[in-house]
Design a protein around this motif. Structure first.
Motif, PDB file in Angstrom:
ATOM      1  N   SER A 123      41.935  65.609 -25.261  1.00 25.58           N
ATOM      2  CA  SER A 123      40.670  65.519 -24.538  1.00 25.58           C
ATOM      3  C   SER A 123      40.944  65.547 -23.034  1.00 25.58           C
ATOM      4  CB  SER A 123      39.945  64.224 -24.904  1.00 25.58           C
ATOM      5  OG  SER A 123      40.644  63.110 -24.376  1.00 25.58           O
ATOM      6  N   VAL A 124      39.903  65.819 -22.254  1.00 24.16           N
ATOM      7  CA  VAL A 124      40.044  65.809 -20.799  1.00 24.16           C
ATOM      8  C   VAL A 124      40.475  64.426 -20.318  1.00 24.16           C
ATOM      9  CG1 VAL A 124      38.837  66.098 -18.596  1.00 24.16           C
ATOM     10  CG2 VAL A 124      38.345  67.650 -20.504  1.00 24.16           C
ATOM     11  N   GLY A 125      39.833  63.384 -20.845  1.00 22.74           N
ATOM     12  CA  GLY A 125      40.171  62.032 -20.415  1.00 22.74           C
ATOM     13  C   GLY A 125      41.618  61.683 -20.686  1.00 22.74           C
ATOM     14  N   ARG A 126      42.121  62.063 -21.872  1.00 19.53           N
ATOM     15  CA  ARG A 126      43.501  61.733 -22.214  1.00 19.53           C
ATOM     16  C   ARG A 126      44.483  62.519 -21.357  1.00 19.53           C
ATOM     17  NH1 ARG A 126      46.486  62.426 -28.150  1.00 19.53           N
ATOM     18  NH2 ARG A 126      48.448  61.396 -27.545  1.00 19.53           N
ATOM     19  N   ALA A 127      44.217  63.814 -21.155  1.00 19.02           N
ATOM     20  CA  ALA A 127      45.133  64.640 -20.369  1.00 19.02           C
ATOM     21  C   ALA A 127      45.198  64.177 -18.916  1.00 19.02           C
ATOM     22  CB  ALA A 127      44.706  66.104 -20.436  1.00 19.02           C
ATOM     23  N   VAL A 128      44.031  63.932 -18.318  1.00 20.72           N
ATOM     24  CA  VAL A 128      44.008  63.477 -16.923  1.00 20.72           C
ATOM     25  C   VAL A 128      44.662  62.107 -16.807  1.00 20.72           C
ATOM     26  CG1 VAL A 128      42.515  62.788 -15.009  1.00 20.72           C
ATOM     27  CG2 VAL A 128      41.992  64.860 -16.306  1.00 20.72           C
ATOM     28  N   SER A 129      44.410  61.227 -17.765  1.00 21.67           N
ATOM     29  CA  SER A 129      44.997  59.891 -17.741  1.00 21.67           C
ATOM     30  C   SER A 129      46.512  59.951 -17.861  1.00 21.67           C
ATOM     31  CB  SER A 129      44.421  59.027 -18.865  1.00 21.67           C
ATOM     32  OG  SER A 129      43.044  58.807 -18.680  1.00 21.67           O
ATOM     33  N   PHE A 130      47.023  60.875 -18.694  1.00 21.78           N
ATOM     34  CA  PHE A 130      48.471  60.965 -18.877  1.00 21.78           C
ATOM     35  C   PHE A 130      49.152  61.431 -17.598  1.00 21.78           C
ATOM     36  CE2 PHE A 130      52.483  62.912 -20.023  1.00 21.78           C
ATOM     37  CZ  PHE A 130      53.014  62.011 -20.925  1.00 21.78           C
ATOM     38  N   VAL A 131      48.619  62.472 -16.963  1.00 24.06           N
ATOM     39  CA  VAL A 131      49.208  62.958 -15.713  1.00 24.06           C
ATOM     40  C   VAL A 131      49.110  61.884 -14.629  1.00 24.06           C
ATOM     41  CG1 VAL A 131      49.026  64.691 -13.890  1.00 24.06           C
ATOM     42  CG2 VAL A 131      48.797  65.372 -16.290  1.00 24.06           C
ATOM     43  N   THR A 132      47.980  61.190 -14.590  1.00 25.93           N
ATOM     44  CA  THR A 132      47.831  60.080 -13.645  1.00 25.93           C
ATOM     45  C   THR A 132      48.870  59.002 -13.907  1.00 25.93           C
ATOM     46  OG1 THR A 132      45.444  60.473 -13.459  1.00 25.93           O
ATOM     47  CG2 THR A 132      46.238  58.316 -12.789  1.00 25.93           C
ATOM     48  N   ALA A 133      49.125  58.722 -15.174  1.00 26.20           N
ATOM     49  CA  ALA A 133      50.131  57.715 -15.521  1.00 26.20           C
ATOM     50  C   ALA A 133      51.528  58.165 -15.096  1.00 26.20           C
ATOM     51  CB  ALA A 133      50.097  57.447 -17.031  1.00 26.20           C
ATOM     52  N   ALA A 134      51.838  59.458 -15.261  1.00 26.33           N
ATOM     53  CA  ALA A 134      53.138  59.964 -14.822  1.00 26.33           C
ATOM     54  C   ALA A 134      53.320  59.756 -13.321  1.00 26.33           C
ATOM     55  CB  ALA A 134      53.270  61.445 -15.180  1.00 26.33           C
ATOM     56  N   PHE A 135      52.276  60.062 -12.557  1.00 23.57           N
ATOM     57  CA  PHE A 135      52.320  59.835 -11.107  1.00 23.57           C
ATOM     58  C   PHE A 135      52.561  58.366 -10.799  1.00 23.57           C
ATOM     59  CE2 PHE A 135      50.064  58.652  -7.225  1.00 23.57           C
ATOM     60  CZ  PHE A 135      50.630  59.510  -6.292  1.00 23.57           C
ATOM     61  N   ASN A 136      51.906  57.494 -11.538  1.00 27.35           N
ATOM     62  CA  ASN A 136      52.010  56.068 -11.256  1.00 27.35           C
ATOM     63  C   ASN A 136      53.299  55.445 -11.764  1.00 27.35           C
ATOM     64  OD1 ASN A 136      49.525  55.283  -9.813  1.00 27.35           O
ATOM     65  ND2 ASN A 136      48.531  56.160 -11.606  1.00 27.35           N
ATOM     66  N   VAL A 137      53.942  56.045 -12.756  1.00 31.17           N
ATOM     67  CA  VAL A 137      55.297  55.615 -13.121  1.00 31.17           C
ATOM     68  C   VAL A 137      56.220  55.811 -11.923  1.00 31.17           C
ATOM     69  CG1 VAL A 137      57.301  56.158 -14.543  1.00 31.17           C
ATOM     70  CG2 VAL A 137      55.060  55.932 -15.614  1.00 31.17           C
ATOM     71  N   GLY A 138      56.070  56.961 -11.261  1.00 31.02           N
ATOM     72  CA  GLY A 138      56.818  57.175 -10.024  1.00 31.02           C
ATOM     73  C   GLY A 138      56.450  56.158  -8.969  1.00 31.02           C
ATOM     74  N   GLY A 139      55.159  55.805  -8.951  1.00 33.02           N
ATOM     75  CA  GLY A 139      54.699  54.823  -7.984  1.00 33.02           C
ATOM     76  C   GLY A 139      55.243  53.424  -8.224  1.00 33.02           C
ATOM     77  N   ILE A 140      55.722  53.147  -9.428  1.00 34.15           N
ATOM     78  CA  ILE A 140      56.373  51.863  -9.703  1.00 34.15           C
ATOM     79  C   ILE A 140      57.725  51.808  -8.995  1.00 34.15           C
ATOM     80  CG2 ILE A 140      57.391  50.413 -11.506  1.00 34.15           C
ATOM     81  CD1 ILE A 140      55.303  51.597 -13.437  1.00 34.15           C
ATOM     82  N   ILE A 141      58.433  52.928  -9.068  1.00 36.90           N
ATOM     83  CA  ILE A 141      59.785  52.984  -8.498  1.00 36.90           C
ATOM     84  C   ILE A 141      59.740  53.091  -6.976  1.00 36.90           C
ATOM     85  CG2 ILE A 141      61.954  54.292  -8.518  1.00 36.90           C
ATOM     86  CD1 ILE A 141      61.048  55.366 -11.306  1.00 36.90           C
ATOM     87  N   GLY A 142      58.817  53.909  -6.470  1.00 35.73           N
ATOM     88  CA  GLY A 142      58.790  54.232  -5.042  1.00 35.73           C
ATOM     89  C   GLY A 142      58.703  53.045  -4.107  1.00 35.73           C
ATOM     90  N   PRO A 143      57.738  52.127  -4.296  1.00 35.56           N
ATOM     91  CA  PRO A 143      57.632  51.011  -3.348  1.00 35.56           C
ATOM     92  C   PRO A 143      58.856  50.107  -3.307  1.00 35.56           C
ATOM     93  CG  PRO A 143      55.596  51.271  -4.590  1.00 35.56           C
ATOM     94  CD  PRO A 143      56.602  52.170  -5.231  1.00 35.56           C
ATOM     95  N   ILE A 144      59.545  49.956  -4.445  1.00 35.88           N
ATOM     96  CA  ILE A 144      60.761  49.131  -4.452  1.00 35.88           C
ATOM     97  C   ILE A 144      61.822  49.762  -3.560  1.00 35.88           C
ATOM     98  CG2 ILE A 144      62.640  48.247  -5.880  1.00 35.88           C
ATOM     99  CD1 ILE A 144      60.652  48.046  -8.195  1.00 35.88           C
ATOM    100  N   PHE A 145      62.068  51.077  -3.764  1.00 41.50           N
ATOM    101  CA  PHE A 145      63.046  51.766  -2.930  1.00 41.50           C
ATOM    102  C   PHE A 145      62.578  51.840  -1.479  1.00 41.50           C
ATOM    103  CE2 PHE A 145      64.539  53.639  -7.040  1.00 41.50           C
ATOM    104  CZ  PHE A 145      65.842  53.165  -6.962  1.00 41.50           C
ATOM    105  N   GLY A 146      61.259  52.056  -1.312  1.00 42.77           N
ATOM    106  CA  GLY A 146      60.726  52.111   0.044  1.00 42.77           C
ATOM    107  C   GLY A 146      60.928  50.803   0.782  1.00 42.77           C
ATOM    108  N   GLY A 147      60.701  49.687   0.095  1.00 39.23           N
ATOM    109  CA  GLY A 147      60.919  48.388   0.716  1.00 39.23           C
ATOM    110  C   GLY A 147      62.371  48.162   1.082  1.00 39.23           C
ATOM    111  N   MET A 148      63.289  48.586   0.199  1.00 40.13           N
ATOM    112  CA  MET A 148      64.716  48.436   0.479  1.00 40.13           C
ATOM    113  C   MET A 148      65.131  49.283   1.674  1.00 40.13           C
ATOM    114  SD  MET A 148      66.048  48.531  -3.498  1.00 40.13           S
ATOM    115  CE  MET A 148      67.763  48.695  -3.016  1.00 40.13           C
ATOM    116  N   VAL A 149      64.651  50.529   1.699  1.00 38.76           N
ATOM    117  CA  VAL A 149      64.982  51.417   2.813  1.00 38.76           C
ATOM    118  C   VAL A 149      64.406  50.879   4.118  1.00 38.76           C
ATOM    119  CG1 VAL A 149      64.594  53.726   3.775  1.00 38.76           C
ATOM    120  CG2 VAL A 149      65.210  53.470   1.363  1.00 38.76           C
TER     121      VAL A 149
END
Length: 389
Positions: A123-149
């Motif tokens: 469905s549209v909702g599931r597909a958009v939600s999955f891609v959004t989740a992939a982006f936000n998985v990256g967003g979990i990692i990014g702020p930690i590394f960003g804070g360290m840097v």
């Protein structure tokens, strides 16, 4: 999952890491470059204006020229903008890069339209939600590394690291396949998008909800550093929790009827506002940032809500209008937040709670009233999202 959804998700994962490295620190870096809270709000508001102006043309061009060229343009412009911000020697030069980065948001309408075409049997909702989740998985990692840097090398260096990740993300997105351009065919009884009353009413509800959900966010990093004494590393951890919350909420609630998920997203932002306002410990702030994931869920569901209300050849334009509302919320909310912060920093959160309560009740009443008079198209789309698990 289709091949193109895998490619988009991989590219968005890397982009999420890169953007996560600097996004939560951006108001702090603007402050470091010499801006006061009102100017910070104004700069972020101008960026929101640029974002809003780019959405409808981008969606329209996606319908006419195809989605892939617009996606490529957005990825490349975002890459260039990040390097401009990294090399910027002053606040003025940085703002130029920031505004150019705002143009990158024009990808949302072509991207969501492309996802709709590449979703396969999802469905549209599931597909958009999955891609959004992939982006936000990256967003979990990014702020930690960003804070360290940022702790070891300064905030400016975060933009250089993000630029390198964006280069790899851009390389990956070049491998998506071309999609055919949908031809708009007229059917008796159908009306033009701008005369579609159900669609326009839905846009009005979405606009108010997006502004309310954005209001408590823009200056929270400044509040936590200036009023609560929190250092970069801790703020970066909170940013990661926000992305984790986005993943959990989009995957956990993205399969629900879009109207229900939008109500849940507003509830999440209410809890965020309450916990930042009343919390005095990192535990409560962390829990609040988990509920901040409701914002991403709400954006995804806004797309799912309007898709069944428009004709196939107008989907890109419709999605562009939704993203314009999101960008306008990112223009208006930071300006209001800046004035509230300058008056009394903590006032942002009780005001946000009040506004969110009002929009929650408004949207609840709208969806309850619309349930009895909804069109068969809308009902069918809601059922598709609900059953696709």
């Amino acid at each position: 999952m289709t091949r193109d959804l895998k490619i988009i998700s991989a590219s968005m994962l890397l982009w999420g890491i890169g953007e996560g490295m600097f996004l939560i620190f951006q108001p702090l870096y603007i402050q470091e470059l010499g801006a006061d809270p009102i100017l910070i709000g104004a700069i972020l508001g101008v960026n929101g204006l640029v974002m809003s102006l780019s959405q409808i043309p981008s969606g329209y061009l996606a319908d006419k020229l195809g989605r892939r060229p617009l996606m490529w343009f957005s990825w490349i412009s975002g890459l260039v903008a990040t390097w401009v911000m990294a090399f910027a020697p002053s606040l003025g030069a940085f703002v130029v890069g920031l505004i150019l980065y705002g143009v990158t948001s024009s990808v949302m309408a072509p991207l969501n339209t492309y996802i709709q075409g590449a979703r396969g049997n999802w469905s549209v909702g599931r597909a958009v939600s999955f891609v959004t989740a992939a982006f936000n998985v990256g967003g979990i990692i990014g702020p930690i590394f960003g804070g360290m840097v940022a702790e070891h090398f300064g905030l400016r260096s975060v933009y250089f690291a993000a630029g390198a990740l964006f280069a790899l993300s851009t390389l990956i997105i070049l491998f998506v396949q071309k999609q055919p351009v949908e031809k708009l065919t007229s059917v008796e009884g159908e009306v033009h998008l701008l005369k579609n009353r159900r669609f326009l009413t839905m846009l009005g509800v979405i606009a108010l909800v997006l502004i309310a959900m954005t209001l408590p966010q823009p200056l929270t990093a400044n509040f936590l550093q200036n009023q609560r004494g929190m250092h970069f590393g801790r703020i970066g951890q909170l940013g990661s929790l926000a992305s984790l919350g986005s993943v959990l909420m989009t995957l956990g609630f993205g399969h629900l009827p879009a109207s229900l998920a939008l109500l849940i997203s507003q509830g999440g932002l209410m809890l965020f506002s309450a916990l930042i306002w009343g919390g005095g410990r990192f535990l409560w702030y962390g829990l609040g940032f988990l509920f901040l994931g409701g914002h991403r869920l709400g954006r995804a569901m806004a797309v799912a809500l309007v898709q069944p209300l428009v004709r196939e050849g107008e989907v890109g334009l419709a999605f562009g209008m939704v993203e314009t509302l999101n960008a306008l919320s990112m223009m208006a909310a930071p300006v209001l937040a800046g004035f509230l912060y300058d008056w009394n920093p903590v006032s942002i959160y009780p005001v946000s709670l009040l506004v969110l309560t009002l929009t929650f009740l408004l949207s609840l009443r709208y969806f309850n009233g619309n349930r009895h008079g909804a069109s068969s198209d809308s009902a069918r789309a809601e059922k598709e999202i609900c059953n696709d698990t």
